[in-house]
Design a protein around this motif. Structure first.
Motif, PDB file in Angstrom:
ATOM      1  N   CYS A  20       0.813  -1.219   0.000  1.00  0.00           N
ATOM      2  CA  CYS A  20       0.000   0.000   0.000  1.00  0.00           C
ATOM      3  C   CYS A  20       0.850   1.274   0.000  1.00  0.00           C
ATOM      4  CB  CYS A  20      -0.924   0.015   1.211  1.00  0.00           C
ATOM      5  SG  CYS A  20      -2.070  -1.369   1.264  1.00  0.00           S
ATOM      6  N   ASP A  21       2.170   1.141  -0.069  1.00  0.00           N
ATOM      7  CA  ASP A  21       3.057   2.300   0.021  1.00  0.00           C
ATOM      8  C   ASP A  21       2.874   3.318  -1.093  1.00  0.00           C
ATOM      9  OD1 ASP A  21       4.107   1.339   2.338  1.00  0.00           O
ATOM     10  OD2 ASP A  21       6.078   0.854   1.521  1.00  0.00           O
ATOM     11  N   GLU A  22       2.453   2.897  -2.267  1.00  0.00           N
ATOM     12  CA  GLU A  22       2.306   3.806  -3.400  1.00  0.00           C
ATOM     13  C   GLU A  22       0.892   4.383  -3.491  1.00  0.00           C
ATOM     14  OE1 GLU A  22       4.895   4.662  -5.436  1.00  0.00           O
ATOM     15  OE2 GLU A  22       6.129   3.522  -4.050  1.00  0.00           O
ATOM     16  N   LYS A  23       0.108   4.251  -2.423  1.00  0.00           N
ATOM     17  CA  LYS A  23      -1.276   4.709  -2.419  1.00  0.00           C
ATOM     18  C   LYS A  23      -1.503   5.708  -1.293  1.00  0.00           C
ATOM     19  CE  LYS A  23      -2.822   0.320  -4.356  1.00  0.00           C
ATOM     20  NZ  LYS A  23      -1.519  -0.054  -4.849  1.00  0.00           N
ATOM     21  N   GLU A  24      -2.552   6.523  -1.457  1.00  0.00           N
ATOM     22  CA  GLU A  24      -2.915   7.459  -0.397  1.00  0.00           C
ATOM     23  C   GLU A  24      -4.427   7.475  -0.239  1.00  0.00           C
ATOM     24  OE1 GLU A  24      -1.929  11.529  -1.211  1.00  0.00           O
ATOM     25  OE2 GLU A  24      -2.853  11.496  -3.184  1.00  0.00           O
ATOM     26  N   GLY A  25      -4.864   7.741   0.979  1.00  0.00           N
ATOM     27  CA  GLY A  25      -6.282   7.897   1.247  1.00  0.00           C
ATOM     28  C   GLY A  25      -6.649   9.363   1.134  1.00  0.00           C
ATOM     29  N   TYR A  26      -7.841   9.624   0.598  1.00  0.00           N
ATOM     30  CA  TYR A  26      -8.330  10.997   0.507  1.00  0.00           C
ATOM     31  C   TYR A  26      -9.843  11.000   0.697  1.00  0.00           C
ATOM     32  CZ  TYR A  26     -10.145  10.138  -4.200  1.00  0.00           C
ATOM     33  OH  TYR A  26     -10.852   9.652  -5.269  1.00  0.00           O
ATOM     34  N   CYS A  27     -10.397  12.159   1.030  1.00  0.00           N
ATOM     35  CA  CYS A  27     -11.825  12.298   1.269  1.00  0.00           C
ATOM     36  C   CYS A  27     -12.505  12.820   0.011  1.00  0.00           C
ATOM     37  CB  CYS A  27     -12.064  13.237   2.449  1.00  0.00           C
ATOM     38  SG  CYS A  27     -13.782  13.289   2.997  1.00  0.00           S
ATOM     39  N   ASN A  28     -13.356  12.014  -0.587  1.00  0.00           N
ATOM     40  CA  ASN A  28     -14.117  12.407  -1.766  1.00  0.00           C
ATOM     41  C   ASN A  28     -15.441  12.978  -1.281  1.00  0.00           C
ATOM     42  OD1 ASN A  28     -15.631  12.652  -4.075  1.00  0.00           O
ATOM     43  ND2 ASN A  28     -15.049  10.667  -4.908  1.00  0.00           N
ATOM     44  N   THR A  29     -15.655  14.279  -1.478  1.00  0.00           N
ATOM     45  CA  THR A  29     -16.858  14.949  -0.999  1.00  0.00           C
ATOM     46  C   THR A  29     -17.854  15.243  -2.115  1.00  0.00           C
ATOM     47  OG1 THR A  29     -15.747  17.083  -1.161  1.00  0.00           O
ATOM     48  CG2 THR A  29     -15.700  15.988   0.979  1.00  0.00           C
ATOM     49  N   GLU A  30     -17.636  14.669  -3.298  1.00  0.00           N
ATOM     50  CA  GLU A  30     -18.575  14.871  -4.398  1.00  0.00           C
ATOM     51  C   GLU A  30     -19.924  14.260  -4.034  1.00  0.00           C
ATOM     52  OE1 GLU A  30     -17.080  13.433  -8.117  1.00  0.00           O
ATOM     53  OE2 GLU A  30     -15.184  14.487  -7.874  1.00  0.00           O
ATOM     54  N   GLY A  31     -20.991  14.997  -4.282  1.00  0.00           N
ATOM     55  CA  GLY A  31     -22.335  14.482  -4.052  1.00  0.00           C
ATOM     56  C   GLY A  31     -22.775  14.481  -2.605  1.00  0.00           C
ATOM     57  N   GLY A  33     -21.962  14.013   1.528  1.00  0.00           N
ATOM     58  CA  GLY A  33     -21.084  13.550   2.591  1.00  0.00           C
ATOM     59  C   GLY A  33     -19.796  12.943   2.072  1.00  0.00           C
ATOM     60  N   GLY A  34     -18.744  13.066   2.845  1.00  0.00           N
ATOM     61  CA  GLY A  34     -17.437  12.569   2.429  1.00  0.00           C
ATOM     62  C   GLY A  34     -17.276  11.072   2.617  1.00  0.00           C
ATOM     63  N   VAL A  35     -16.548  10.454   1.678  1.00  0.00           N
ATOM     64  CA  VAL A  35     -16.232   9.024   1.732  1.00  0.00           C
ATOM     65  C   VAL A  35     -14.741   8.865   1.468  1.00  0.00           C
ATOM     66  CG1 VAL A  35     -16.632   6.770   0.668  1.00  0.00           C
ATOM     67  CG2 VAL A  35     -18.529   8.380   0.906  1.00  0.00           C
ATOM     68  N   CYS A  36     -14.052   8.111   2.323  1.00  0.00           N
ATOM     69  CA  CYS A  36     -12.628   7.847   2.113  1.00  0.00           C
ATOM     70  C   CYS A  36     -12.452   6.956   0.892  1.00  0.00           C
ATOM     71  CB  CYS A  36     -12.018   7.152   3.328  1.00  0.00           C
ATOM     72  SG  CYS A  36     -11.816   8.230   4.758  1.00  0.00           S
ATOM     73  N   GLU A  37     -11.517   7.345   0.022  1.00  0.00           N
ATOM     74  CA  GLU A  37     -11.191   6.558  -1.158  1.00  0.00           C
ATOM     75  C   GLU A  37      -9.683   6.438  -1.271  1.00  0.00           C
ATOM     76  OE1 GLU A  37     -13.188   7.995  -4.639  1.00  0.00           O
ATOM     77  OE2 GLU A  37     -15.163   7.585  -3.796  1.00  0.00           O
ATOM     78  N   LEU A  38      -9.245   5.540  -2.124  1.00  0.00           N
ATOM     79  CA  LEU A  38      -7.833   5.248  -2.296  1.00  0.00           C
ATOM     80  C   LEU A  38      -7.409   5.643  -3.700  1.00  0.00           C
ATOM     81  CD1 LEU A  38      -5.612   3.732  -0.636  1.00  0.00           C
ATOM     82  CD2 LEU A  38      -6.208   1.711  -1.944  1.00  0.00           C
ATOM     83  N   ARG A  39      -6.220   6.215  -3.813  1.00  0.00           N
ATOM     84  CA  ARG A  39      -5.672   6.539  -5.131  1.00  0.00           C
ATOM     85  C   ARG A  39      -4.165   6.346  -5.102  1.00  0.00           C
ATOM     86  NH1 ARG A  39      -7.088  12.892  -4.768  1.00  0.00           N
ATOM     87  NH2 ARG A  39      -5.704  13.420  -3.057  1.00  0.00           N
ATOM     88  N   TYR A  91      -7.073  -0.575   1.062  1.00  0.00           N
ATOM     89  CA  TYR A  91      -8.256   0.278   1.025  1.00  0.00           C
ATOM     90  C   TYR A  91      -7.988   1.515   1.861  1.00  0.00           C
ATOM     91  CZ  TYR A  91      -9.614  -1.485   5.682  1.00  0.00           C
ATOM     92  OH  TYR A  91      -9.650  -1.804   7.018  1.00  0.00           O
ATOM     93  N   SER A  92      -8.862   2.502   1.725  1.00  0.00           N
ATOM     94  CA  SER A  92      -8.726   3.729   2.495  1.00  0.00           C
ATOM     95  C   SER A  92      -9.656   3.661   3.692  1.00  0.00           C
ATOM     96  CB  SER A  92      -9.068   4.945   1.622  1.00  0.00           C
ATOM     97  OG  SER A  92      -8.846   6.131   2.351  1.00  0.00           O
ATOM     98  N   ASP A  93      -9.095   3.698   4.887  1.00  0.00           N
ATOM     99  CA  ASP A  93      -9.891   3.652   6.111  1.00  0.00           C
ATOM    100  C   ASP A  93     -10.051   5.060   6.663  1.00  0.00           C
ATOM    101  OD1 ASP A  93     -11.441   2.483   8.040  1.00  0.00           O
ATOM    102  OD2 ASP A  93      -9.834   1.305   8.952  1.00  0.00           O
ATOM    103  N   SER A  94     -10.903   5.191   7.657  1.00  0.00           N
ATOM    104  CA  SER A  94     -11.213   6.492   8.239  1.00  0.00           C
ATOM    105  C   SER A  94     -10.888   6.520   9.726  1.00  0.00           C
ATOM    106  CB  SER A  94     -12.708   6.787   8.042  1.00  0.00           C
ATOM    107  OG  SER A  94     -13.114   7.907   8.783  1.00  0.00           O
ATOM    108  N   LYS A  95     -10.303   7.624  10.173  1.00  0.00           N
ATOM    109  CA  LYS A  95     -10.017   7.801  11.600  1.00  0.00           C
ATOM    110  C   LYS A  95     -11.307   8.030  12.390  1.00  0.00           C
ATOM    111  CE  LYS A  95      -5.502   9.816  10.691  1.00  0.00           C
ATOM    112  NZ  LYS A  95      -4.729  11.062  10.652  1.00  0.00           N
ATOM    113  N   ILE A  96     -12.336   8.617  11.742  1.00  0.00           N
ATOM    114  CA  ILE A  96     -13.580   8.928  12.460  1.00  0.00           C
ATOM    115  C   ILE A  96     -14.652   7.855  12.280  1.00  0.00           C
ATOM    116  CG2 ILE A  96     -13.160  11.418  12.405  1.00  0.00           C
ATOM    117  CD1 ILE A  96     -15.269  11.588  10.150  1.00  0.00           C
TER     118      ILE A  96
END
Length: 115
Positions: A20-31, A33-39, A91-96
């Motif tokens: 998973c080192d070449e990936k990052e989690g980010y918050c997609n807020t389109e549409g 509420g935000g959902v964590c996604e991986l890119r 996968y992208s997990d969430s702290k909250i």
């Protein structure tokens, strides 16, 4: 990437810790509420674009990208269909709103990978 899993002689799943080192989690807020996604992390001289990393996304809530982080799944339930990625998948997990990798099953029926 689930191809990093290997079965050992004792049938224990072993994961590549750097998968998973070449990936990052980010918050997609389109549409809404935000959902964590991986890119994939952007690397110089490479094209930007969707490489299908989120094809098996696990939906976890977020407010900002600081709430999200890439992680490797090291637990899967044995008595039900697996949601999202399988063992050793990123996968992208969430702290909250952390994802329950056992999907509600007790430890006795939730397999653990050796990572």
């Amino acid at each position: 990437d689930e191809t990093t899993c290997q079965m050992t002689e004792n049938s224990i799943i072993s994961c590549d810790l750097m998968a998973c080192d070449e990936k990052e989690g980010y918050c997609n807020t389109e549409g809404g509420g935000g959902v964590c996604e991986l890119r994939e992390l952007e690397v110089d001289d490479e094209e930007e674009g969707d490489d299908g990393v989120n094809a098996t996304a696990i939906a976890t809530a977020c407010n900002t990208s600081n709430d999200c982080f890439p992680t490797m799944r090291d637990r899967i339930p044995l008595n039900q269909d697996v949601i999202g990625v399988g063992s050793c998948g990123c996968y992208s997990d969430s702290k909250i709103d952390p994802f329950d990798e056992c999907q509600g099953e007790p430890d006795t029926t939730c397999a653990t990978a050796s990572c």
